[in-house]
Design a protein around this motif. Structure first.
Motif, PDB file in Angstrom:
ATOM      1  N   ALA A   1       0.835  -1.204   0.000  1.00  0.00           N
ATOM      2  CA  ALA A   1       0.000   0.000   0.000  1.00  0.00           C
ATOM      3  C   ALA A   1       0.869   1.255   0.000  1.00  0.00           C
ATOM      4  CB  ALA A   1      -0.922   0.000   1.213  1.00  0.00           C
ATOM      5  N   ALA A   2       1.970   1.223   0.744  1.00  0.00           N
ATOM      6  CA  ALA A   2       2.882   2.370   0.785  1.00  0.00           C
ATOM      7  C   ALA A   2       3.529   2.620  -0.581  1.00  0.00           C
ATOM      8  CB  ALA A   2       3.966   2.147   1.844  1.00  0.00           C
ATOM      9  N   VAL A   3       3.828   1.529  -1.311  1.00  0.00           N
ATOM     10  CA  VAL A   3       4.390   1.683  -2.665  1.00  0.00           C
ATOM     11  C   VAL A   3       3.357   2.338  -3.585  1.00  0.00           C
ATOM     12  CG1 VAL A   3       5.217   0.437  -4.705  1.00  0.00           C
ATOM     13  CG2 VAL A   3       5.992  -0.246  -2.427  1.00  0.00           C
ATOM     14  N   GLY A   4       2.101   1.907  -3.463  1.00  0.00           N
ATOM     15  CA  GLY A   4       1.039   2.541  -4.246  1.00  0.00           C
ATOM     16  C   GLY A   4       0.902   4.006  -3.903  1.00  0.00           C
ATOM     17  N   MET A   5       0.974   4.322  -2.610  1.00  0.00           N
ATOM     18  CA  MET A   5       0.908   5.714  -2.158  1.00  0.00           C
ATOM     19  C   MET A   5       2.108   6.499  -2.677  1.00  0.00           C
ATOM     20  SD  MET A   5      -1.343   7.226   0.078  1.00  0.00           S
ATOM     21  CE  MET A   5      -1.741   6.316   1.561  1.00  0.00           C
ATOM     22  N   LEU A   6       3.269   5.841  -2.731  1.00  0.00           N
ATOM     23  CA  LEU A   6       4.492   6.487  -3.218  1.00  0.00           C
ATOM     24  C   LEU A   6       4.328   6.955  -4.660  1.00  0.00           C
ATOM     25  CD1 LEU A   6       7.446   7.078  -2.318  1.00  0.00           C
ATOM     26  CD2 LEU A   6       8.078   4.895  -3.380  1.00  0.00           C
ATOM     27  N   MET A   7       3.646   6.168  -5.476  1.00  0.00           N
ATOM     28  CA  MET A   7       3.397   6.555  -6.868  1.00  0.00           C
ATOM     29  C   MET A   7       2.555   7.830  -6.941  1.00  0.00           C
ATOM     30  SD  MET A   7       2.671   2.879  -8.713  1.00  0.00           S
ATOM     31  CE  MET A   7       2.794   3.578 -10.352  1.00  0.00           C
ATOM     32  N   LEU A   8       1.680   8.001  -5.933  1.00  0.00           N
ATOM     33  CA  LEU A   8       0.792   9.169  -5.942  1.00  0.00           C
ATOM     34  C   LEU A   8       1.476  10.428  -5.413  1.00  0.00           C
ATOM     35  CD1 LEU A   8      -2.433   7.343  -4.694  1.00  0.00           C
ATOM     36  CD2 LEU A   8      -1.877   8.012  -7.036  1.00  0.00           C
TER      37      LEU A   8
ATOM     38  N   THR B   1       3.126  16.656  -0.874  1.00  0.00           N
ATOM     39  CA  THR B   1       3.874  16.663   0.387  1.00  0.00           C
ATOM     40  C   THR B   1       3.156  15.851   1.456  1.00  0.00           C
ATOM     41  OG1 THR B   1       4.737  18.871  -0.132  1.00  0.00           O
ATOM     42  CG2 THR B   1       4.867  18.153   2.175  1.00  0.00           C
ATOM     43  N   ALA B   2       1.838  16.055   1.571  1.00  0.00           N
ATOM     44  CA  ALA B   2       1.063  15.330   2.578  1.00  0.00           C
ATOM     45  C   ALA B   2       1.046  13.832   2.288  1.00  0.00           C
ATOM     46  CB  ALA B   2      -0.361  15.875   2.628  1.00  0.00           C
ATOM     47  N   ILE B   3       0.987  13.452   1.007  1.00  0.00           N
ATOM     48  CA  ILE B   3       0.974  12.029   0.656  1.00  0.00           C
ATOM     49  C   ILE B   3       2.316  11.380   1.000  1.00  0.00           C
ATOM     50  CG2 ILE B   3       0.735  10.374  -1.252  1.00  0.00           C
ATOM     51  CD1 ILE B   3      -1.267  12.343  -2.530  1.00  0.00           C
ATOM     52  N   TRP B   4       3.423  12.138   0.907  1.00  0.00           N
ATOM     53  CA  TRP B   4       4.727  11.627   1.357  1.00  0.00           C
ATOM     54  C   TRP B   4       4.651  11.235   2.833  1.00  0.00           C
ATOM     55  CZ3 TRP B   4       8.839   9.602  -0.668  1.00  0.00           C
ATOM     56  CH2 TRP B   4       9.230   9.950  -1.980  1.00  0.00           C
ATOM     57  N   TRP B   5       4.017  12.074   3.639  1.00  0.00           N
ATOM     58  CA  TRP B   5       3.836  11.757   5.050  1.00  0.00           C
ATOM     59  C   TRP B   5       2.992  10.491   5.207  1.00  0.00           C
ATOM     60  CZ3 TRP B   5       5.083  14.189   9.829  1.00  0.00           C
ATOM     61  CH2 TRP B   5       5.943  15.276   9.706  1.00  0.00           C
TER      62      TRP B   5
ATOM     63  N   VAL C   1       2.868   8.011   3.187  1.00  0.00           N
ATOM     64  CA  VAL C   1       3.752   6.879   2.871  1.00  0.00           C
ATOM     65  C   VAL C   1       4.518   6.462   4.125  1.00  0.00           C
ATOM     66  CG1 VAL C   1       5.789   6.145   1.569  1.00  0.00           C
ATOM     67  CG2 VAL C   1       3.994   7.462   0.435  1.00  0.00           C
ATOM     68  N   GLY C   2       5.111   7.452   4.811  1.00  0.00           N
ATOM     69  CA  GLY C   2       5.870   7.169   6.033  1.00  0.00           C
ATOM     70  C   GLY C   2       5.001   6.538   7.111  1.00  0.00           C
ATOM     71  N   ILE C   3       3.756   7.006   7.228  1.00  0.00           N
ATOM     72  CA  ILE C   3       2.838   6.466   8.245  1.00  0.00           C
ATOM     73  C   ILE C   3       2.494   5.010   7.931  1.00  0.00           C
ATOM     74  CG2 ILE C   3       0.484   6.672   9.152  1.00  0.00           C
ATOM     75  CD1 ILE C   3       0.837   9.756   8.796  1.00  0.00           C
ATOM     76  N   LEU C   4       2.313   4.693   6.651  1.00  0.00           N
ATOM     77  CA  LEU C   4       2.025   3.304   6.273  1.00  0.00           C
ATOM     78  C   LEU C   4       3.225   2.393   6.542  1.00  0.00           C
ATOM     79  CD1 LEU C   4      -0.039   3.571   2.962  1.00  0.00           C
ATOM     80  CD2 LEU C   4      -0.782   2.595   5.128  1.00  0.00           C
ATOM     81  N   VAL C   5       4.414   2.889   6.295  1.00  0.00           N
ATOM     82  CA  VAL C   5       5.617   2.100   6.600  1.00  0.00           C
ATOM     83  C   VAL C   5       5.704   1.852   8.107  1.00  0.00           C
ATOM     84  CG1 VAL C   5       8.151   2.119   6.602  1.00  0.00           C
ATOM     85  CG2 VAL C   5       6.899   2.859   4.562  1.00  0.00           C
ATOM     86  N   LEU C   6       5.392   2.883   8.908  1.00  0.00           N
ATOM     87  CA  LEU C   6       5.376   2.718  10.361  1.00  0.00           C
ATOM     88  C   LEU C   6       4.336   1.671  10.780  1.00  0.00           C
ATOM     89  CD1 LEU C   6       6.309   3.585  13.178  1.00  0.00           C
ATOM     90  CD2 LEU C   6       4.635   5.463  13.083  1.00  0.00           C
ATOM     91  N   ALA C   7       3.160   1.676  10.122  1.00  0.00           N
ATOM     92  CA  ALA C   7       2.137   0.666  10.408  1.00  0.00           C
ATOM     93  C   ALA C   7       2.677  -0.733  10.133  1.00  0.00           C
ATOM     94  CB  ALA C   7       0.887   0.925   9.556  1.00  0.00           C
ATOM     95  N   ALA C   8       3.443  -0.879   9.039  1.00  0.00           N
ATOM     96  CA  ALA C   8       4.036  -2.178   8.698  1.00  0.00           C
ATOM     97  C   ALA C   8       5.037  -2.614   9.762  1.00  0.00           C
ATOM     98  CB  ALA C   8       4.713  -2.098   7.331  1.00  0.00           C
ATOM     99  N   VAL C   9       5.867  -1.679  10.219  1.00  0.00           N
ATOM    100  CA  VAL C   9       6.877  -1.991  11.247  1.00  0.00           C
ATOM    101  C   VAL C   9       6.199  -2.442  12.537  1.00  0.00           C
ATOM    102  CG1 VAL C   9       8.671  -1.014  12.724  1.00  0.00           C
ATOM    103  CG2 VAL C   9       8.633  -0.464  10.278  1.00  0.00           C
ATOM    104  N   ILE C  10       5.142  -1.730  12.943  1.00  0.00           N
ATOM    105  CA  ILE C  10       4.429  -2.081  14.178  1.00  0.00           C
ATOM    106  C   ILE C  10       3.768  -3.449  14.042  1.00  0.00           C
ATOM    107  CG2 ILE C  10       2.393  -1.489  15.575  1.00  0.00           C
ATOM    108  CD1 ILE C  10       3.276   1.446  15.273  1.00  0.00           C
ATOM    109  N   ALA C  11       3.148  -3.709  12.884  1.00  0.00           N
ATOM    110  CA  ALA C  11       2.498  -5.003  12.671  1.00  0.00           C
ATOM    111  C   ALA C  11       3.501  -6.149  12.788  1.00  0.00           C
ATOM    112  CB  ALA C  11       1.815  -5.029  11.310  1.00  0.00           C
ATOM    113  N   VAL C  12       4.668  -5.994  12.172  1.00  0.00           N
ATOM    114  CA  VAL C  12       5.673  -7.056  12.185  1.00  0.00           C
ATOM    115  C   VAL C  12       6.306  -7.202  13.574  1.00  0.00           C
ATOM    116  CG1 VAL C  12       7.920  -7.750  11.266  1.00  0.00           C
ATOM    117  CG2 VAL C  12       6.175  -6.867   9.720  1.00  0.00           C
ATOM    118  N   THR C  13       6.456  -6.082  14.287  1.00  0.00           N
ATOM    119  CA  THR C  13       7.122  -6.099  15.593  1.00  0.00           C
ATOM    120  C   THR C  13       6.209  -6.608  16.704  1.00  0.00           C
ATOM    121  OG1 THR C  13       8.446  -4.190  14.913  1.00  0.00           O
ATOM    122  CG2 THR C  13       8.379  -4.695  17.272  1.00  0.00           C
ATOM    123  N   PHE C  14       4.974  -6.102  16.755  1.00  0.00           N
ATOM    124  CA  PHE C  14       4.073  -6.425  17.861  1.00  0.00           C
ATOM    125  C   PHE C  14       3.388  -7.773  17.686  1.00  0.00           C
ATOM    126  CE2 PHE C  14       4.780  -2.150  18.960  1.00  0.00           C
ATOM    127  CZ  PHE C  14       4.202  -1.871  20.190  1.00  0.00           C
ATOM    128  N   ILE C  15       2.967  -8.060  16.468  1.00  0.00           N
ATOM    129  CA  ILE C  15       2.105  -9.231  16.249  1.00  0.00           C
ATOM    130  C   ILE C  15       2.953 -10.492  16.077  1.00  0.00           C
ATOM    131  CG2 ILE C  15       0.397 -10.243  14.694  1.00  0.00           C
ATOM    132  CD1 ILE C  15      -0.502  -7.314  14.110  1.00  0.00           C
TER     133      ILE C  15
END
Length: 502
Positions: free
Chosen positions: A345-352, A454-458, A460-474
């Protein structure tokens, strides 16, 4: 794990249709009114200052009362709560469609939020207690996850069609047939295990603290968007929210029958789901807002064409949820679906982030939408299931409410935070490019698109953080059983080991 009784309702697949229909109605209502708002504002003479309350009244009532609604479902019965929520939501929608002034419209929106807060957790917890077989649970939550993820975009499409070809009032009236069909179907086919109810007394102090704390939090983000992050009201609301929610946590830890048992949120898998889902929704809601304006103002699309442009994202969500998430949920750990899903999803957002004045929809926006939909659908599906997986049956309603709460708060944060970032970037760009601009109109559009990018760049970063939390916590294994099961009773130990890999 001890042997537990399984509740099997032969009509559960029919029930899924009506539960999903109700969930679609609640989710799309968060966005369907957005496109109709300019028409409603002109028709009813709503001032610019009060315009935001058409959205905010719904968000505050819905977000603030979700935990209360979830516990009511546990206490009162999920089927009964579900039907009352549907009937009330339909009545509130009829009131909104018939509104003759701004006060009537705002009251109707608040009432929609109140009954939505009963309906949403009841719907998810019904699935949780009715589908206990691993493979059936995967299929059911695949459908539900696709609707939960794509409902907002469906709202944009439906809102555009109804506003352009009929009247803004139909964005309210359309809920009545949805609710009528879902309520009639639920009454006929839904049967929940009576023994899964929570017979404890209602935690009134918890209700008051949770509701006021969540309302202050959601309203704080709303004020931040309109007044700024450093405004007195904004800071005061955030402080009040922090104090109230801290007091809520203290009270819940001391109460025998808490509104939100802390075991529901402190278990690492469910905690990871709530946080990562909230972050993902921050990015999603911001994107809906920016792309809606981009399509209409920059690309010149009609409301209907704007709504239809989101269809590939909805298709991607359905495929990701029902074909990828459902098939793999019982085979691989949830983190290996959620983490990669959020990254795609973050890659898709990155394209935008590469939007400009003449960006091609076919070659740039469309691929971004498809990747975003596939990634979100794949991640949402196991997240929805895991959010109630292994929780004691008596807590299924409030656990379901926590998913909706994280989404609602995420939506409020996403709209306020990303809108503020976009507005600031737009202003800075306009100031720095004023001298060489060919025309004021061109500069205004360029600055607007730069702000969105600019806001969509942010995001992207938030989605990457969601991925990190999912992999770390779950750390749960494949979801091959262990959902809320009737008859586990008070003091059940399965909450300590919510998901087991067999």
């Amino acid at each position: 794990m001890p042997e537990t009784a399984q509740f099997v309702d032969p009509r559960r697949w029919k029930a899924l249709i009506f539960i999903s229909l109700a969930q679609l109605m609640v989710v799309l209502d968060a966005t369907i009114v957005n496109i109709a708002l300019p028409s409603a504002q002109a028709d009813l003479g709503i001032s610019d200052g009060n315009r935001q309350w058409v959205i905010t009244a719904y968000a505050l009532a819905f977000g603030g009362l979700l935990l209360f609604g979830g516990r009511i479902a546990d206490l009162w019965g999920r089927k009964q709560t579900f039907i009352v929520g549907l009937v009330g939501f339909a009545a509130a929608s009829a009131l909104g469609g018939a509104a003759v002034n701004s006060a009537m419209l705002l009251g109707a929106r608040a009432l929609q939020g109140v009954f939505g807060a009963l309906l949403a957790p009841a719907a998810l917890s019904l699935l949780a207690v009715m589908f206990t077989d691993a493979k059936e649970r995967a299929k059911a939550f695949g459908v539900f996850g696709a609707i939960a993820g794509g409902g907002g975009a469906v709202g944009l499409i439906l809102g555009g069609v109804l506003t352009e070809y009929m009247d803004w009032r139909w964005t309210f009236f359309v809920n009545i047939p949805f609710a009528a069909v879902a309520a009639a179907g639920a009454f006929a086919v839904i049967r929940e295990p009576v023994e899964s109810r929570n017979r404890s007394r209602l935690d009134i102090p918890g209700v008051i603290l949770a509701t006021t704390g969540l309302v202050a939090l959601v309203y704080g983000f709303t004020r931040a968007e309109s007044d700024g992050w450093t405004a007195g009201w904004t800071i005061g609301l955030f402080i009040a929210s922090a104090v109230l929610l801290t007091a809520f946590a203290v009270v819940e830890s001391q109460t025998k029958a808490p509104l939100l048992p802390l075991r529901v949120v402190t278990e690492r898998n469910r905690g990871g789901v709530y946080i990562s889902m909230g972050l993902a929704i921050i990015g999603m809601f911001g994107l809906f807002l920016f792309l809606t304006y981009y399509m209409q103002i920059v690309k010149g699309y009609s409301p209907v064409k704007t709504g239809l442009s989101f269809l590939p994202m909805i298709a991607g969500m359905i495929v990701g949820s029902t074909q990828i998430g459902t098939r793999l949920m019982t085979r691989v750990p949830a983190r290996l679906l959620m983490g990669p899903g959020f990254v795609v999803a973050a890659v898709g957002m990155l394209m935008l982030t590469q939007l400009d004045l003449d960006t091609s929809y076919t070659w740039q926006i469309l691929p971004g939408f498809i990747l975003l939909g596939l990634g979100m659908g794949t991640a949402f599906m196991p997240a929805m299931s895991l959010s109630t997986h292994g929780v004691q049956p008596r807590d299924a309603g409030v656990a379901s409410a926590m998913v909706n709460t994280s989404q609602q708060v995420g939506g409020a944060i996403g709209t306020a935070l990303l809108n503020t970032i976009a507005a600031s970037a737009t202003t800075d760009y306009a100031k720095s490019h004023m001298a060489g601009a060919p025309s004021l109109t061109a500069l205004k559009l360029e600055a607007m698109v730069h702000g969105y990018s600019t806001a969509i760049w942010w995001a992207v970063g938030i989605l990457v953080l969601a991925a990190v939390i999912a992999v770390t916590f779950i750390n749960a294994g494949p979801q091959d059983g262990g959902g809320p099961v009737a008859g586990s009773g008070d003091g059940a130990v399965e909450d300590a080991v919510p998901v087991m890999a067999h």
